[in-house]
Design an enzyme around this catalytic site. Structure first.
Site, PDB file in Angstrom:
ATOM      1  N   CYS A 156      60.493  -8.220  49.499  1.00 30.51           N
ATOM      2  CA  CYS A 156      60.273  -9.884  48.481  1.00 30.51           C
ATOM      3  C   CYS A 156      60.479 -10.665  49.601  1.00 30.51           C
ATOM      4  O   CYS A 156      61.266 -11.289  50.012  1.00 30.51           O
ATOM      5  CB  CYS A 156      61.324  -9.814  47.463  1.00 30.51           C
ATOM      6  SG  CYS A 156      61.402  -8.561  46.484  1.00 30.51           S
ATOM      7  N   CYS A 165      57.195 -22.695  47.792  1.00 29.44           N
ATOM      8  CA  CYS A 165      58.291 -22.233  47.669  1.00 29.44           C
ATOM      9  C   CYS A 165      58.867 -22.293  49.146  1.00 29.44           C
ATOM     10  O   CYS A 165      59.025 -22.199  49.547  1.00 29.44           O
ATOM     11  CB  CYS A 165      58.806 -20.962  46.650  1.00 29.44           C
ATOM     12  SG  CYS A 165      57.544 -20.576  45.319  1.00 29.44           S
ATOM     13  N   CYS A 199      60.298 -18.527  50.581  1.00 30.12           N
ATOM     14  CA  CYS A 199      59.837 -18.004  50.882  1.00 30.12           C
ATOM     15  C   CYS A 199      58.281 -17.661  51.980  1.00 30.12           C
ATOM     16  O   CYS A 199      57.944 -19.080  52.992  1.00 30.12           O
ATOM     17  CB  CYS A 199      58.632 -17.565  49.609  1.00 30.12           C
ATOM     18  SG  CYS A 199      57.333 -15.803  49.465  1.00 30.12           S
ATOM     19  N   GLU A 242      49.054  -7.872  54.136  1.00 24.04           N
ATOM     20  CA  GLU A 242      49.796  -7.130  53.827  1.00 24.04           C
ATOM     21  C   GLU A 242      49.900  -6.325  52.757  1.00 24.04           C
ATOM     22  O   GLU A 242      49.729  -7.217  52.096  1.00 24.04           O
ATOM     23  CB  GLU A 242      50.830  -7.296  54.376  1.00 24.04           C
ATOM     24  CG  GLU A 242      51.089  -7.764  56.028  1.00 24.04           C
ATOM     25  CD  GLU A 242      52.109  -8.194  56.338  1.00 24.04           C
ATOM     26  OE1 GLU A 242      53.201  -8.073  57.661  1.00 24.04           O
ATOM     27  OE2 GLU A 242      53.479  -8.844  55.462  1.00 24.04           O
ATOM     28  N   CYS A 271      48.973 -18.604  50.471  1.00 22.74           N
ATOM     29  CA  CYS A 271      49.963 -19.372  48.817  1.00 22.74           C
ATOM     30  C   CYS A 271      50.301 -20.817  49.355  1.00 22.74           C
ATOM     31  O   CYS A 271      49.991 -21.130  49.482  1.00 22.74           O
ATOM     32  CB  CYS A 271      51.490 -18.334  48.187  1.00 22.74           C
ATOM     33  SG  CYS A 271      51.932 -18.288  46.832  1.00 22.74           S
ATOM     34  N   CYS A 297      52.997  -2.842  45.777  1.00 21.64           N
ATOM     35  CA  CYS A 297      52.841  -4.600  46.063  1.00 21.64           C
ATOM     36  C   CYS A 297      51.923  -4.800  47.062  1.00 21.64           C
ATOM     37  O   CYS A 297      52.352  -4.342  47.929  1.00 21.64           O
ATOM     38  CB  CYS A 297      54.070  -4.632  46.452  1.00 21.64           C
ATOM     39  SG  CYS A 297      54.809  -6.492  47.060  1.00 21.64           S
TER      40      CYS A 297
HETATM   41  N1  SAH Z   1      53.771 -15.577  43.396  1.00 22.30           N
HETATM   42  C1  SAH Z   1      54.265 -14.936  42.270  1.00 22.30           C
HETATM   43  C2  SAH Z   1      53.918 -13.295  43.402  1.00 22.30           C
HETATM   44  C3  SAH Z   1      55.241 -13.643  44.662  1.00 22.30           C
HETATM   45  S1  SAH Z   1      56.531 -11.940  44.038  1.00 22.30           S
HETATM   46  C4  SAH Z   1      55.306 -15.253  42.058  1.00 22.30           C
HETATM   47  O1  SAH Z   1      56.188 -15.941  42.482  1.00 22.30           O
HETATM   48  O2  SAH Z   1      55.794 -14.683  41.246  1.00 22.30           O
HETATM   49  C5  SAH Z   1      57.196 -12.305  45.287  1.00 22.30           C
HETATM   50  C6  SAH Z   1      59.078 -12.589  44.729  1.00 22.30           C
HETATM   51  O3  SAH Z   1      59.977 -12.578  45.285  1.00 22.30           O
HETATM   52  C7  SAH Z   1      58.683 -13.233  44.090  1.00 22.30           C
HETATM   53  O4  SAH Z   1      59.571 -13.210  42.822  1.00 22.30           O
HETATM   54  C8  SAH Z   1      59.479 -14.218  45.060  1.00 22.30           C
HETATM   55  O5  SAH Z   1      60.115 -15.496  44.981  1.00 22.30           O
HETATM   56  C9  SAH Z   1      60.445 -13.451  45.428  1.00 22.30           C
HETATM   57  N2  SAH Z   1      60.863 -14.098  47.101  1.00 22.30           N
HETATM   58  C10 SAH Z   1      59.984 -14.903  47.508  1.00 22.30           C
HETATM   59  N3  SAH Z   1      61.019 -14.924  49.033  1.00 22.30           N
HETATM   60  C11 SAH Z   1      62.024 -14.796  48.738  1.00 22.30           C
HETATM   61  C12 SAH Z   1      62.832 -13.810  49.882  1.00 22.30           C
HETATM   62  N4  SAH Z   1      62.714 -14.451  51.324  1.00 22.30           N
HETATM   63  N5  SAH Z   1      64.152 -12.763  49.718  1.00 22.30           N
HETATM   64  C13 SAH Z   1      64.293 -12.132  48.208  1.00 22.30           C
HETATM   65  N6  SAH Z   1      62.162 -12.814  47.110  1.00 22.30           N
HETATM   66  C14 SAH Z   1      62.168 -13.562  47.428  1.00 22.30           C
END
Ligand code: SAH
Length: 340
Positions: A331, A114, A117, A90, A110, A103
């Site tokens: 995000c 986390c 996520c 995506e 991944c 983006c």
């Molecule tokens: N792996 C990298 C790149 C992904 S960036 C990183 O962690 O930075 C995507 C961003 O969205 C990251 O800051 C991640 O923590 C955040 N994110 C993940 N799940 C989310 C959610 N459900 N709502 C808002 N932000 C989220």
């Protein structure tokens, strides 16, 4: 066949030299590819026919196949693309007053796991090639008919887990004979892979760094981000400081507010203390709920209190607006659709 979009200008020059031509011919071709957006090498008018034939034999100009293209009420576009090996990824395009930002996805799945996520629910099966990341931009520009001015490497995947390909991608899109996306308009976000933060500080490209911090102490961070066990705050914070010292650039600290987890006033004070004196700004991100996950968005009241507390402590802070939530393009909502 090799995608032309994976070649840096230097790679293409090498190729031209290898077929007995002058390197400046490569620069001309690069401009045809990225400035004019040719869809066939036959469109090139200032290169001899036999050179065009060898380009056709050795490289492909194919874009990614669009599986679905959705548009949100706020104008955000989300694409599901099919890669040449059949895997699906995506990419999101957002419209801002200052331009269009894409983006991009960096890996198929991944491994960061986390807790909040959606993208991490599928393990990484491989990093994307530089070509596959450049192709996301080329394909989106072609489909929507706009010029992308900003890029965030914040889609699925951990870019610093696929470091070399992502660096190559940055150099390709930054090249003045190519897409010419300004380094200051490019941000790479990491969950905190410490050794790569230091490598990134030494790259000869002035692109930005964002850190997904999401917690003010190790206890909370280790609960929601397993990467913190390998690279806890006593390693991460000095690495960020070192990055700032070497590059003189301000770092973005991303912080999702999760109700009852990391959004209390005490947490804000801890965060302010942790970041005191650093050249950073905190971007407070509303949590986008993911149905398989137990977390909920911070209440408006707690979010405001958190924001005000940071401000009072003289921390630069902004709130991120969420884009495309109605099409699951915000995000953490992107999902990898690859086969297990
Ligand atoms: N792996 C990298 C790149 C992904 S960036 C990183 O962690 O930075 C995507 C961003 O969205 C990251 O800051 C991640 O923590 C955040 N994110 C993940 N799940 C989310 C959610 N459900 N709502 C808002 N932000 C989220």
């Amino acid at each position: 066949m090799t995608s032309i979009y994976g070649l840096s200008l230097d790679d293409l020059k090498e190729y031209f030299v290898s077929i007995g031509l002058k390197p400046f011919r490569a620069t001309q071709v690069y401009e045809w590819i990225y400035r004019k957006g040719i869809r066939s090498f036959d469109e090139i008018t200032n290169i001899k026919k036999d050179v065009i034939e060898s380009l056709k034999k050795d490289f492909s100009l194919d874009l990614l196949e669009v599986v679905t293209h959705q548009q949100a009420t706020d104008g955000t576009h989300k694409f599901l693309f099919k890669l040449f090996d059949g895997n699906l990824i995506e990419t999101v395009l957002m419209h801002h007053p200052y331009g269009y930002s894409a983006c991009v996805t960096s890996e198929l799945g991944c491994n960061m796991s986390c807790a909040f996520c959606a993208s991490g629910m599928k393990k990484c099966i491989r990093g994307l090639t530089a070509a596959e990341v450049v192709l996301q931009l080329m394909s989106v520009e072609h489909e929507v008919g706009v010029k992308i001015t900003h890029v965030v490497v914040m889609g699925i995947g951990e870019p610093f887990d696929n470091y070399d390909n992502i660096m190559k991608f940055l150099h390709i899109i930054n090249n003045p004979h190519g897409l010419e996306i300004g380094a200051r308009h490019i941000s790479v976000s990491t969950s905190g892979i410490v050794p790569r933060i230091l490598d990134y500080a030494n790259e000869d490209i002035q692109s930005n760094l964002a850190i997904s911090l999401h917690a003010p102490n190790n206890e909370i961070r280790s609960q929601i981000m397993p990467v913190n066990k390998a690279y806890p705050l006593e390693k991460l914070i000095p690495a960020i400081k070192e990055y700032i010292a070497r590059t003189n650039r301000r770092v973005t600290i991303e912080y999702i507010l999760l109700e009852g987890v990391n959004n209390s006033e005490k947490n804000a004070l801890e965060l302010a203390h942790l970041l005191k004196g650093m050249n950073v700004y905190v971007n407070l991100i509303p949590y986008n709920e993911v149905k398989e996950k137990p977390f909920v968005q911070s209440t408006r009241e707690h979010t405001q209190k958190f924001f005000d507390t940071l401000k009072k402590c003289k921390i630069n802070v902004t709130q991120r607006y969420e884009y495309g939530a109605d099409i699951d393009a915000a995000c953490g909502q992107l999902r990898s659709k690859h086969m297990e």
